[in-house]
Design a protein around this motif. Sequence first.
Motif, PDB file in Angstrom:
ATOM      1  N   CYS A 133       0.759  -1.219  -0.190  1.00  0.00           N
ATOM      2  CA  CYS A 133       0.034  -0.092   0.091  1.00  0.00           C
ATOM      3  C   CYS A 133       1.053   1.155  -0.044  1.00  0.00           C
ATOM      4  CB  CYS A 133      -0.667   0.031   1.249  1.00  0.00           C
ATOM      5  SG  CYS A 133      -1.764   1.490   1.463  1.00  0.00           S
ATOM      6  N   THR A 144       0.149   4.235   0.918  1.00  0.00           N
ATOM      7  CA  THR A 144      -0.692   5.355   1.655  1.00  0.00           C
ATOM      8  C   THR A 144       0.328   6.255   2.362  1.00  0.00           C
ATOM      9  OG1 THR A 144      -2.922   4.301   1.572  1.00  0.00           O
ATOM     10  CG2 THR A 144      -2.404   5.753   3.362  1.00  0.00           C
ATOM     11  N   HIS A 146      -9.157  -2.443   2.638  1.00  0.00           N
ATOM     12  CA  HIS A 146      -8.005  -1.571   3.359  1.00  0.00           C
ATOM     13  C   HIS A 146      -7.747  -0.242   2.926  1.00  0.00           C
ATOM     14  CE1 HIS A 146      -3.551  -1.806   4.475  1.00  0.00           C
ATOM     15  NE2 HIS A 146      -3.554  -0.741   3.799  1.00  0.00           N
ATOM     16  N   GLU A 147      -8.133   0.108   1.572  1.00  0.00           N
ATOM     17  CA  GLU A 147      -7.910   1.388   1.321  1.00  0.00           C
ATOM     18  C   GLU A 147      -8.934   2.313   1.631  1.00  0.00           C
ATOM     19  OE1 GLU A 147      -5.004   2.208   0.142  1.00  0.00           O
ATOM     20  OE2 GLU A 147      -4.403   0.354  -0.484  1.00  0.00           O
ATOM     21  N   HIS A 186      -8.681   3.490   5.154  1.00  0.00           N
ATOM     22  CA  HIS A 186      -7.602   4.730   5.367  1.00  0.00           C
ATOM     23  C   HIS A 186      -8.477   5.831   5.156  1.00  0.00           C
ATOM     24  CE1 HIS A 186      -3.787   2.838   5.517  1.00  0.00           C
ATOM     25  NE2 HIS A 186      -3.583   2.431   4.329  1.00  0.00           N
TER      26      HIS A 186
HETATM   27 ZN   LIG Z   1      -2.535   1.033   3.553  1.00  0.00          ZN
END
Ligand SMILES: [Zn+2]
Length: 561
Positions: free
Chosen positions: A30, A32, A216-217, A220
């Motif tokens: 990821c 992020t 998951h995203e 966030h």
């Molecule tokens: Zn992430």
Amino acid sequence: MTQRYLVLFLVLLVLLSRANGQQTQTGLSCGTDPYVAQRIEADSAYRAFVLATRSTPTEKVDNETLYRIPVVFVVYHVGEAIGTGSNVSDADLSYQLDLLNRRYAGVAPFNSPNSNIQFELAKRTPGCAPFGGILRINASGVPNYSNQGVTSHDVGTALANSFPDYPNKMFDNFLVIRVVNTISFASGYALINGGNVFVNATGMKDRSDGNFLLAHEVGHVLSLFHTFYGSQLQSNYTFSCPANANPNTEGDYVADTDPHKEGNSGFCSPGYVNTCTGQPFGNLVYNNMNYSCGSVFSAGQVTRMRAFLQTSYPTLANNIYLTTPSSAEALKPISCQVGVGLTSSVGYRKGIQHVQFEQINRQSGDSPHNDGYYQDFSCSNKTDVVMGQSYQLSITALYTYAYRQVYIDFDNNGVFDEATERVVGSTVYGGTSVHTINFPTISTTGTYLRMRILVDEGNTPPTACYLPGNAAYGAGQVEDYAVRILSTAPPVCVLNTTLRSGLWTDPAVWSCGSVPTPADPVSIGHAITIPAGQAVCALHIHFNTGGRIVYEPMGKLSQGQ
Ligand SMILES: [Zn+2]
């Protein structure tokens, strides 16, 4: 995670999964954390928002309201037929939405607390046109996109902003999931606290239960950090344990997820020892915000997401984007596209920060580079005015000293006439400026008309569809709103009384012709239903004979201001 560790980690993940005889599940990488770090550095408003929402809230969190969040998929394909390559099919996207909902409901095989947060395809565009929630864009003309995809966060931002229908925005009314042909450095990334989501097409075509990329995203976006957040790469190329003396203010800010090292995530084996605690990982190996075997959210994470929706981001859920617009709501589109002259690759905050005009009161991202040059709020931000009267319009653009112009398409012909429909301009202002707008006698009363506000620091004045910009800071920003001109002032409604039985949320049920606000005294003489999952309000309620309220599941009424 560096490339080297990622490869090692994935190999170990596969080996361990096989050793345990489990079905191999998807690991993910990821992007992020660096994206968030970059935005915190560049954007003080975003930094303040992240800081304000960082600690897990202690106030009472409502666990009952069903939060329904509208979702827009934007598919940036490279010219393939639908269902081929990066042009992911509707069926695959619907499957991912369903998988997302099953994960957030915690049903088997995910066995997680039910978050009462669900996701639905948006039913309208920002301009009030009916919409299926999936937009397909042929991005093959974007330099290097076809062969390289998204190679950095900046490339992703530029891709999103090059097609103005759904530019990057920090604050908004729907979740934007950008499906791109490939991301060179991750499977996906998102902006913590309400940013949009980038995912690769491969992840959107993977129908295995082990695919937790979207869950998951989206976690966030709803304010969740990685469970290993705060773990740092040290000089000896190992990761540190995150500080966690106070789990509400350190690490991932959630008390019931133990701190652990990035890259040491339990490898899908609950008995594996977490070197940060000396205890077995337990359920943490299955956490959706870890990097392997994502399946569950902890109770603390669910509380954090719900608190975020309740207090910090209340416009995201249960809003008008869940309903198909009526033809009366749609505004006439403007025939020209917004064009820009000089642009900047830096996120200077040269755009519009705040607009206030009667019932319109809108904050918005003011970095054209990060938030887009054009923002269409005409469907969600509307106001009424009365013909022949004058009103004050306030525009805030804190970091610019620039031309400010306002247009209203009085004759509703889809063109802003520079001579007759420009109501503010062309003078230069800084900070907050207040402008008086006179509403003339016109024939297009009772119809929502498009109002356009723009700021630009160019050397020459802008026009309704063109921002010249300047060499140092690039171009400014355009925002559209809606104004309806009434021929006479509506009577002031002192008591909102029911006219017949029906839904609380139906304006036709009420004598004022509008749904009660927190300022309205209400009188009920019929059976009035509060729809499932909706929160309604009134100042106070008087019941007449036959008056009663029917609550559908998770319908809610609050009284008083
Ligand atoms: Zn992430």
